[in-house]
Design an enzyme around this catalytic site. Structure first.
Site, PDB file in Angstrom:
ATOM      1  N   GLU A 111      42.708  38.394  43.019  1.00 39.32           N
ATOM      2  CA  GLU A 111      42.120  39.474  42.216  1.00 39.32           C
ATOM      3  C   GLU A 111      42.346  40.874  42.781  1.00 39.32           C
ATOM      4  OE1 GLU A 111      37.961  38.630  41.609  1.00 39.32           O
ATOM      5  OE2 GLU A 111      38.377  36.937  40.288  1.00 39.32           O
TER       6      GLU A 111
ATOM      7  N   ASN B 277      41.679  34.010  36.986  1.00 38.74           N
ATOM      8  CA  ASN B 277      40.245  33.802  37.181  1.00 38.74           C
ATOM      9  C   ASN B 277      39.534  34.360  35.967  1.00 38.74           C
ATOM     10  OD1 ASN B 277      40.959  32.907  39.714  1.00 38.74           O
ATOM     11  ND2 ASN B 277      39.966  34.575  40.837  1.00 38.74           N
TER      12      ASN B 277
ATOM     13  N   ARG C 290      41.481  24.810  46.374  1.00 35.82           N
ATOM     14  CA  ARG C 290      41.914  26.186  46.625  1.00 35.82           C
ATOM     15  C   ARG C 290      40.958  26.812  47.642  1.00 35.82           C
ATOM     16  NH1 ARG C 290      40.683  31.492  43.593  1.00 35.82           N
ATOM     17  NH2 ARG C 290      42.153  32.884  44.606  1.00 35.82           N
TER      18      ARG C 290
ATOM     19  N   GLU D 153      39.914  30.138  39.072  1.00 33.57           N
ATOM     20  CA  GLU D 153      38.454  30.217  39.219  1.00 33.57           C
ATOM     21  C   GLU D 153      37.824  30.255  37.846  1.00 33.57           C
ATOM     22  OE1 GLU D 153      36.796  33.464  41.567  1.00 33.57           O
ATOM     23  OE2 GLU D 153      38.326  33.180  43.101  1.00 33.57           O
TER      24      GLU D 153
ATOM     25  N   HIS E  50      41.974  36.931  50.409  1.00 33.17           N
ATOM     26  CA  HIS E  50      40.804  36.973  49.537  1.00 33.17           C
ATOM     27  C   HIS E  50      39.851  38.016  50.134  1.00 33.17           C
ATOM     28  CE1 HIS E  50      38.501  34.479  46.351  1.00 33.17           C
ATOM     29  NE2 HIS E  50      37.731  35.518  46.633  1.00 33.17           N
TER      30      HIS E  50
ATOM     31  N   TYR F 232      35.825  34.908  34.059  1.00 30.75           N
ATOM     32  CA  TYR F 232      34.360  34.868  34.059  1.00 30.75           C
ATOM     33  C   TYR F 232      33.765  35.253  32.707  1.00 30.75           C
ATOM     34  CZ  TYR F 232      34.502  33.564  38.881  1.00 30.75           C
ATOM     35  OH  TYR F 232      34.748  32.851  40.023  1.00 30.75           O
TER      36      TYR F 232
HETATM   37  C1  GBH Z   1      35.448  36.297  41.862  1.00 30.25           C
HETATM   38  O1  GBH Z   1      35.313  37.623  41.484  1.00 30.25           O
HETATM   39  C2  GBH Z   1      35.839  36.220  43.301  1.00 30.25           C
HETATM   40  O2  GBH Z   1      37.194  35.846  43.428  1.00 30.25           O
HETATM   41  C3  GBH Z   1      34.960  35.320  44.121  1.00 30.25           C
HETATM   42  O3  GBH Z   1      35.151  35.599  45.472  1.00 30.25           O
HETATM   43  C4  GBH Z   1      33.527  35.488  43.692  1.00 30.25           C
HETATM   44  O4  GBH Z   1      32.630  34.808  44.532  1.00 30.25           O
HETATM   45  C5  GBH Z   1      33.407  34.972  42.287  1.00 30.25           C
HETATM   46  O5  GBH Z   1      34.333  35.587  41.454  1.00 30.25           O
HETATM   47  C6  GBH Z   1      32.021  35.152  41.676  1.00 30.25           C
HETATM   48  O6  GBH Z   1      31.685  36.492  41.614  1.00 30.25           O
HETATM   49  O7  GBH Z   1      29.282  42.916  34.566  1.00 30.25           O
HETATM   50  O8  GBH Z   1      29.002  41.093  33.047  1.00 30.25           O
HETATM   51  O9  GBH Z   1      30.963  42.466  32.871  1.00 30.25           O
HETATM   52  C7  GBH Z   1      34.803  37.813  40.181  1.00 30.25           C
HETATM   53  C8  GBH Z   1      34.872  39.234  39.723  1.00 30.25           C
HETATM   54  C9  GBH Z   1      33.761  41.000  38.684  1.00 30.25           C
HETATM   55  C10 GBH Z   1      33.890  38.934  37.518  1.00 30.25           C
HETATM   56  C11 GBH Z   1      32.577  41.393  37.850  1.00 30.25           C
HETATM   57  C12 GBH Z   1      32.756  39.377  36.594  1.00 30.25           C
HETATM   58  C13 GBH Z   1      31.595  41.517  35.819  1.00 30.25           C
HETATM   59  C14 GBH Z   1      30.789  40.805  34.836  1.00 30.25           C
HETATM   60  N1  GBH Z   1      33.806  39.574  38.809  1.00 30.25           N
HETATM   61  N2  GBH Z   1      32.674  40.810  36.542  1.00 30.25           N
HETATM   62  S1  GBH Z   1      29.931  41.891  33.751  1.00 30.25           S
END
Ligand code: GBH
Length: 437
Positions: free
Chosen positions: A158, A281, A69, A342, A113, A283
């Protein structure tokens, strides 16, 4: 075939921002403004992938992934965001696609993006409804060139994060801090998405998806104000971007605005154009409490009690299972197959004296998240792919080069690439997979 891949994005890896007719994007402008990014770092060079892509494709061959991707930089294809098409820009992605196909890796391009052509920002960016049509035109010219070889396309990456960080808080490009005034940027991205789905299909694209950043929302307590705030946050982060696409309607936005005059008749039908997959995605989960101020109807209370990544984000693998099963129960048969587009983490990743990088925490992170995904699949969620963020350490937006997410270490002084332990682990893992799980 289950897709196992890695993910990257154009502005984060390509560099060569002035070459072969590329126009400026909002990230060029933003990163060059004083104080916007860590130590003023920019994507001018990044991983120099624009020149070193054969080496990066070879790294993927060594990894044994069957999908990649990446994102296409709109300002390479249309330097001014509309009209004139820049052939060398399309040529770059054409060569990349052929090289990937030549070694059995399926290309999965994302059209947007976050690197909007600067010329469109000057017309209002995603606050301007006209940008939706421009996005569909760009999707069409790109697919006319590549759809004969590219089976699966992603429109936006996103839109929540782009709206929230770029238009509501101003910590990402284009740097606007409009709070709830950012909502038209959500609607216009979604409308642009719907028009792009139609344009892609008209140009012969086989399958089309949208990638959303989704988070399980945990109320800070079971008290009514915390529950209400958590519900409001879930609406903003998750439902605002999933409901219109999957159900053809917006959730109740009254906690944010009474003014929805930017939504016109027929928009929701366009936004709900059926998709072949939903990109997710993941996290981390988000813990939400009742607001202490009056700007927004929630406070981010922070998740505690878990290990954290170098970024400080909590590591909660079971949150991925919770998220996937939650999507399944919320949307039922309206939920298309899911691609985890992701998942990954930043770690300190300092090379040892012998040059090796022992990122044991990343190995553990990936291993546990893949297991959580499989648990959700065992519970009936139809997941068709998993992409690690990221192939390479890269330009992490406002954090510059400080946060490393790669399976491959990049020395940004020399551009030397060194596979980390997690790369070798993932390669070994993939050798043990058969293609349908
Ligand atoms: C993605 O965004 C993007 O698509 C990518 O470009 C980027 O490099 C990658 O992730 C890594 O950042 O403050 O502990 O609650 C991720 C968006 C927004 C996910 C902030 C985690 C907060 C974590 N992020 N979010 S916290």
């Amino acid at each position: 075939m289950f897709l196992w891949g890695t993910a990257t994005a154009a502005y984060q890896i390509e560099g060569a921002t002035d070459e072969d007719g590329r126009g400026a994007s909002i990230w060029d402008t933003f990163a060059h403004e004083p104080g916007r990014t860590s130590r003023g770092q920019t994507g001018d060079v990044a991983c120099d992938h624009y020149h070193r892509w054969p080496e990066d494709v070879a790294l993927m061959a060594g990894l044994g992934v069957n999908a990649y991707r990446f994102s296409i930089a709109w300002p390479r294809v249309q330097p001014l965001g509309s009209g004139q098409v820049n052939a060398p820009g399309l040529d770059f992605y054409d060569r990349l696609v052929d090289a990937l196909l030549g070694i059995g890796i399926q290309p999965v391009p994302t059209l947007f993006h976050w690197d909007l052509p600067q010329a469109l920002e000057e017309r209002g960016g995603w606050l301007d409804r006209d940008v939706c049509e421009r996005f569909a035109d760009y999707a069409a010219v790109t697919a006319e060139r590549l759809a004969d070889r590219v089976p699966l396309w992603i429109t936006l990456n996103e839109p929540f994060v782009h709206m929230a960080y770029g238009y509501a808080m101003g910590v990402h490009a284009p740097g606007r801090a409009l709070l709830t005034g950012a909502l038209p940027a959500a609607h216009h991205q979604l409308l642009g998405h719907g028009l792009a789905v139609q344009a892609l299909r008209a140009a012969g694209a086989g399958q089309v998806a949208l990638t959303n950043n989704c988070t399980p929302v945990w109320p800070a307590s079971q008290d009514e104000p915390d529950l209400r705030a958590a519900d409001a946050y879930d609406i903003l982060h998750n439902r605002l971007f999933n409901d219109p696409v999957l159900l053809g309607k917006y959730p109740d936005l009254s906690a944010y605005t009474a003014e929805l005059d930017f939504i016109r008749d027929g928009d929701l039908a366009t936004i709900a154009t059926p998709l072949d997959a939903l990109g997710v995605n993941y996290y981390n989960p988000t813990r939400i409490a009742a607001p202490t101020g009056d700007a927004l109807p929630f406070d981010d209370a922070g998740v505690s009690g878990y290990p954290t990544t170098a970024f400080g984000w909590p590591v909660v693998p079971d949150g991925l299972r919770e998220l996937l099963t939650g999507l399944r129960s919320r949307y039922g048969t309206a939920l298309p197959p899911i691609l985890i587009t992701e998942n990954g983490c930043s770690q300190e990743d300092v090379p040892a004296e012998d040059g090796t990088i022992d990122d044991a925490a990343r190995v553990d992170f990936l291993d546990r998240h893949i297991s959580a995904m499989r648990e959700a699949m065992a519970e009936g969620v139809d997941v068709r792919g998993y992409f690690v963020w990221s192939l390479l350490d890269n330009f992490e937006w406002a954090e510059g080069y400080d946060q490393r997410f790669g399976l491959v270490h990049v020395d940004f002084d020399t551009q030397r690439r060194t596979p980390k332990r997690s790369y070798h682990w993932f390669a070994e893992f993939l050798r043990g997979q058969n293609t349908d799980t």
